[in-house]
Design a protein around this motif. Structure first.
Motif, mmCIF file in Angstrom:
data_model
loop_
_atom_site.group_PDB
_atom_site.id
_atom_site.type_symbol
_atom_site.label_atom_id
_atom_site.label_comp_id
_atom_site.label_asym_id
_atom_site.label_seq_id
_atom_site.Cartn_x
_atom_site.Cartn_y
_atom_site.Cartn_z
ATOM 1 N N VAL A 1 -12.307 -20.480 -8.786
ATOM 2 C CA VAL A 1 -13.643 -19.975 -8.409
ATOM 3 C C VAL A 1 -13.936 -18.691 -9.190
ATOM 4 O O VAL A 1 -14.038 -17.605 -8.600
ATOM 5 N N PRO A 2 -14.078 -18.766 -10.511
ATOM 6 C CA PRO A 2 -14.268 -17.566 -11.322
ATOM 7 C C PRO A 2 -15.565 -16.816 -11.031
ATOM 8 O O PRO A 2 -15.644 -15.609 -11.267
ATOM 9 N N ALA A 3 -16.597 -17.524 -10.545
ATOM 10 C CA ALA A 3 -17.878 -16.873 -10.272
ATOM 11 C C ALA A 3 -17.922 -16.215 -8.912
ATOM 12 O O ALA A 3 -18.904 -15.535 -8.571
ATOM 13 N N ASN A 4 -16.882 -16.395 -8.113
ATOM 14 C CA ASN A 4 -16.819 -15.768 -6.786
ATOM 15 C C ASN A 4 -16.367 -14.321 -6.936
ATOM 16 O O ASN A 4 -15.403 -14.039 -7.669
ATOM 17 N N PRO A 5 -17.017 -13.376 -6.260
ATOM 18 C CA PRO A 5 -16.643 -11.959 -6.439
ATOM 19 C C PRO A 5 -15.297 -11.583 -5.836
ATOM 20 O O PRO A 5 -14.726 -10.548 -6.205
ATOM 21 N N VAL A 6 -14.767 -12.405 -4.916
ATOM 22 C CA VAL A 6 -13.527 -12.033 -4.222
ATOM 23 C C VAL A 6 -12.336 -11.927 -5.165
ATOM 24 O O VAL A 6 -11.620 -10.919 -5.150
ATOM 25 N N PRO A 7 -12.042 -12.935 -6.006
ATOM 26 C CA PRO A 7 -10.890 -12.786 -6.922
ATOM 27 C C PRO A 7 -11.037 -11.600 -7.871
ATOM 28 O O PRO A 7 -10.057 -10.883 -8.128
ATOM 29 N N GLY A 8 -12.261 -11.373 -8.366
ATOM 30 C CA GLY A 8 -12.469 -10.241 -9.253
ATOM 31 C C GLY A 8 -12.212 -8.917 -8.557
ATOM 32 O O GLY A 8 -11.587 -8.005 -9.114
ATOM 33 N N ALA A 9 -12.703 -8.796 -7.308
ATOM 34 C CA ALA A 9 -12.472 -7.567 -6.550
ATOM 35 C C ALA A 9 -10.985 -7.370 -6.282
ATOM 36 O O ALA A 9 -10.469 -6.236 -6.320
ATOM 37 N N ALA A 10 -10.277 -8.474 -6.014
ATOM 38 C CA ALA A 10 -8.835 -8.381 -5.779
ATOM 39 C C ALA A 10 -8.109 -7.913 -7.035
ATOM 40 O O ALA A 10 -7.176 -7.108 -6.966
ATOM 41 N N VAL A 11 -8.544 -8.407 -8.200
ATOM 42 C CA VAL A 11 -7.946 -7.975 -9.466
ATOM 43 C C VAL A 11 -8.198 -6.488 -9.698
ATOM 44 O O VAL A 11 -7.299 -5.740 -10.102
ATOM 45 N N ALA A 12 -9.424 -6.032 -9.445
ATOM 46 C CA ALA A 12 -9.756 -4.617 -9.626
ATOM 47 C C ALA A 12 -8.903 -3.738 -8.712
ATOM 48 O O ALA A 12 -8.397 -2.691 -9.120
ATOM 49 N N ALA A 13 -8.738 -4.175 -7.460
ATOM 50 C CA ALA A 13 -7.906 -3.412 -6.521
ATOM 51 C C ALA A 13 -6.458 -3.386 -6.987
ATOM 52 O O ALA A 13 -5.766 -2.367 -6.873
ATOM 53 N N LEU A 14 -5.993 -4.529 -7.521
ATOM 54 C CA LEU A 14 -4.630 -4.592 -8.035
ATOM 55 C C LEU A 14 -4.457 -3.631 -9.206
ATOM 56 O O LEU A 14 -3.458 -2.911 -9.297
ATOM 57 N N GLY A 15 -5.434 -3.599 -10.105
ATOM 58 C CA GLY A 15 -5.368 -2.690 -11.245
ATOM 59 C C GLY A 15 -5.354 -1.230 -10.816
ATOM 60 O O GLY A 15 -4.605 -0.415 -11.359
ATOM 61 N N ALA A 16 -6.183 -0.894 -9.823
ATOM 62 C CA ALA A 16 -6.200 0.485 -9.312
ATOM 63 C C ALA A 16 -4.860 0.843 -8.688
ATOM 64 O O ALA A 16 -4.344 1.954 -8.880
#
Length: 300
Positions: free
Chosen positions: A70-85
Motif C-alpha cells: 500500500v505505497p499510497a497509504n500515509p501510514v507506512p510512510g509515517a512509520a518510516v519517518a518515525a523510524l528514521g527519526a
C-alpha cells in the motif's frame, strides 16, 4: 521527475528496510554483533541488545511489506519517518556516549558510527516523509516510465551502497586494490627499483600471520601507504581495546618493500597501533611470534 521520485521512493525504502530487517532477524551474526553495539551499553546486556535488534528487524520487515503493498497509504510512510527519526536520535546518543561502538544498523556492520550512518538514517527520515504524502504507486511509475524508473533505482541503489559501511568489502576494497594494481604508488609509480607494486604488498600482508593476529582490531580497507628506508608502511584504521577501554587507532603495518608472494618464506612484518587522537603508540610488537627487525621506521 519529482512525481517519479515520490512514486518510487516506497520501493527504494522497502528494499533498504527489507534488507536490514532480514539480516537482523535471520542472521546468526546478530547475536555476535550485539555485544559490540551501543544498544548493549544502553541496556547493559548483550542478550537484551540482540532481542531489541531482532525486534527492530521484524518491525522493518513489516514496514517494508506495507510500503510494497500500500505505497499510497500515509501510514507506512509515517512509520518510516518515525523510524528514521529514532535512528538519528539513537546514533546521536551512541556517537556521544560510546563512539567506539557499532550501531548495529544492519546487524553486519562491525564499524564505528560515522557520518554515513547518520546520512542513511536521514535518507530514511526524508524518504518516509516523502512517501507519507505521495499519491502514486511504484508499479504505475515503473510501467509508465520504465527507462526513467530504472535510472532512478540504479542511482538510489548506488547512494545506499555508498552509505553502507558493511558493503565496503564488496566494492570499495576491490576498487582500491585495482587502483593500486594499476597505478601503484602515487609518487614512485608501479615499482621503484626492486620494489614490488603496493597491491602485491597488500596481498602478502593479508595472507600473513601478522594480519591474522591484528585483523580483530582493523576496521577499514587500506587508507594510506608510503616507503621509508626500504620498508613499505601500510596504514589502516581500527579500534583497540574492549568496550569502555576501546579507542580509535591507526593500525600500521611495515614490511620489506621488495618482498612479494613469490619471494618465499614468511614475510617480516611489524605491527603498531597509534592512538588516532594523540598520535602516541598504544601497542607495539603485537606479533611476538612473527620475525621482526630492530629500528623499524614507523608512522611519524
Amino acid at each position: 521527475m519529482l512525481s517519479l521520485t515520490t512514486s518510487l521512493a516506497p520501493l527504494v525504502l522497502a528494499a533498504l528496510l527489507g534488507w536490514t530487517g532480514a539480516v537482523k532477524v535471520f542472521s546468526r551474526g546478530t547475536a555476535q554483533l550485539a555485544p559490540k553495539t551501543v544498544l548493549a551499553r544502553m541496556l547493559r546486556s548483550s542478550e537484551r541488545a540482540a532481542t531489541v535488534l531482532r525486534a527492530t528487524g521484524a518491525g522493518e520487515l513489516l514496514i517494508a511489506a506495507g510500503l510494497l503493498v500500500v505505497p499510497a497509504n500515509p501510514v507506512p510512510g509515517a512509520a518510516v519517518a518515525a523510524l528514521g527519526a529514532g535512528f538519528l536520535a539513537y546514533l546521536g546518543y551512541g556517537r556521544a556516549m560510546a563512539p567506539e561502538s557499532s550501531c548495529g544498523c544492519s546487524a553486519s556492520e562491525d564499524t564505528r558510527i560515522t557520518w554515513r550512518a547518520f546520512a542513511r538514517a536521514a535518507v530514511v527520515l526524508i524518504g518516509g516523509a516523502t512517501v507519507a504524502v505521495a499519491q502514486g504507486t511504484w508499479w504505475s511509475a515503473v510501467s509508465e516510465r520504465p527507462g526513467g524508473a530504472l535510472l532512478f533505482l540504479a542511482g538510489a541503489a548506488a547512494v545506499l551502497v555508498a552509505l553502507s559501511a558493511d558493503l565496503d568489502r564488496w566494492w570499495l576494497l576491490p576498487l582500491r586494490r585495482t587502483r593500486l594494481r594499476v597505478f601503484g604508488h602515487p609518487l614512485l609509480g608501479t615499482a621503484a627499483g626492486n620494489q614490488v607494486p603496493v597491491a602485491a604488498s597488500v596481498e602478502l600482508l593479508e595472507n600473513s600471520l601478522a594480519w591474522q593476529a591484528a585483523a580483530p582490531v582493523v576496521r577499514s580497507a587500506l587508507l594510506d601507504h608510503w616507503e621509508d628506508d626500504g620498508w613499505r608502511i601500510l596504514q589502516y584504521s581500527g579500534v583497540y581495546g574492549d568496550r569502555e577501554n576501546a579507542r580509535p587507532v591507526a593500525v600500521v603495518f611495515a614490511l620489506d618493500a621488495t618482498t612479494g608472494r613469490d619471494s618465499g618464506g614468511d614475510p617480516i612484518v611489524r605491527v603498531s597501533y597509534v592512538d588516532a587522537d594523540s598520535g602516541e603508540a598504544v601497542a607495539v610488537d603485537e606479533l611476538n611470534a612473527v620475525p621482526s627487525r630492530r629500528n623499524l621506521p614507523m608512522a611519524g
